[in-house]
Design an enzyme around this catalytic site. Sequence first.
Site, PDB file in Angstrom:
ATOM      1  N   ARG A 118       1.347 -10.236  -1.067  1.00  0.00           N
ATOM      2  CA  ARG A 118       0.942 -11.271  -0.110  1.00  0.00           C
ATOM      3  C   ARG A 118      -0.334 -10.900   0.649  1.00  0.00           C
ATOM      4  O   ARG A 118      -0.969 -11.755   1.244  1.00  0.00           O
ATOM      5  CB  ARG A 118       2.068 -11.596   0.873  1.00  0.00           C
ATOM      6  N   ASP A 163       0.258 -11.147  11.789  1.00  0.00           N
ATOM      7  CA  ASP A 163       1.630 -10.735  11.475  1.00  0.00           C
ATOM      8  C   ASP A 163       2.178  -9.735  12.476  1.00  0.00           C
ATOM      9  O   ASP A 163       1.427  -8.981  13.078  1.00  0.00           O
ATOM     10  CB  ASP A 163       1.672  -9.994  10.123  1.00  0.00           C
TER      11      ASP A 163
END
Length: 295
Positions: free
Chosen positions: A200, A215
Amino acid sequence: MSLRLDVVTIFPEYLEPLRHALLGKAIEQGILSVGVHNLRDWAPGVHQAVDDSPYGGGPGMVMKPDVWGPALDEVATLKVEQSLTSAVPHLDNVRHDQKLGLAEESSYAAAEVPSLSEEDSAKPLLIVPTPAGEPFTQQMAQEFSHEEHIVFACGRYEGIDQRVIDDAANRYRVREVSIGDYVLIGGEVAVLVIAESVVRLIPGVLGNRKSHEEDSFSDGLLEGPSYTKPREWRGLEVPDVLLSGNHALVERWRRDQSLIRTAERRPDLLADVDLSVRDQEIIQEVIGEATEENC
Ligand code: 6GU
């Protein structure tokens, strides 16, 4: 930029999720190619034993070096370019599996093993998932996302004969990695965890680059809560500040929520974060409340 992943396992079907959803999309985009290989294809004889009892005694079984060695030798030489020649890389890889599965390819002569003469960085990365490994982190995911070829060796039972890992260093850069302080039956699930967190981060896989800069862990803090419509749901309101339209205020609120959540759930993470005076005040409030509750 593209990444080739190969997994050697005695449970190839366990790795099927690698070809699904998010990762499957990366495969179709040509960003990722995946090969899953059955260790038993390198196990000689009718019984195709992959494990044996441990020297020194004790419970369980140890995976055999004379099966793992040839398997890792062969998989190390799978060319990254090879997997990019097909218009449908993941289908191409299924055929690699079958090709590698031919019994005659399991017969192995040490002299025939091509060893990489290039410098270290040309060697593929071998990741051996084990609860005895170094803890896997977001920073490692970030590093691994720049690799061209990663091979995973999934051990089961009581592990793999240590000489396999020691010998593999001739052909690979080797990392023994743990995904947490608990014990799994084998490394397969750990491979799914590591592969997903690595893939990812490859540009183009997630679409929105900004989404991983924010994140949890990327700034050393946990992410705070998020909300969407409707504004009121089951009597619960979205925090007013998020509807204020004041971007600076929203950012400050999000920072505070991250700090509060991190202080409550993962205070250990705060040691490595750059904290402003304001940040420290917010954290002090959380600690203050926690102390009051304990009194
Ligand atoms: Cl990477 N493998 C196994 N078998 N168990 C684990 C692990 C890995 N990480 C935590 N527990």
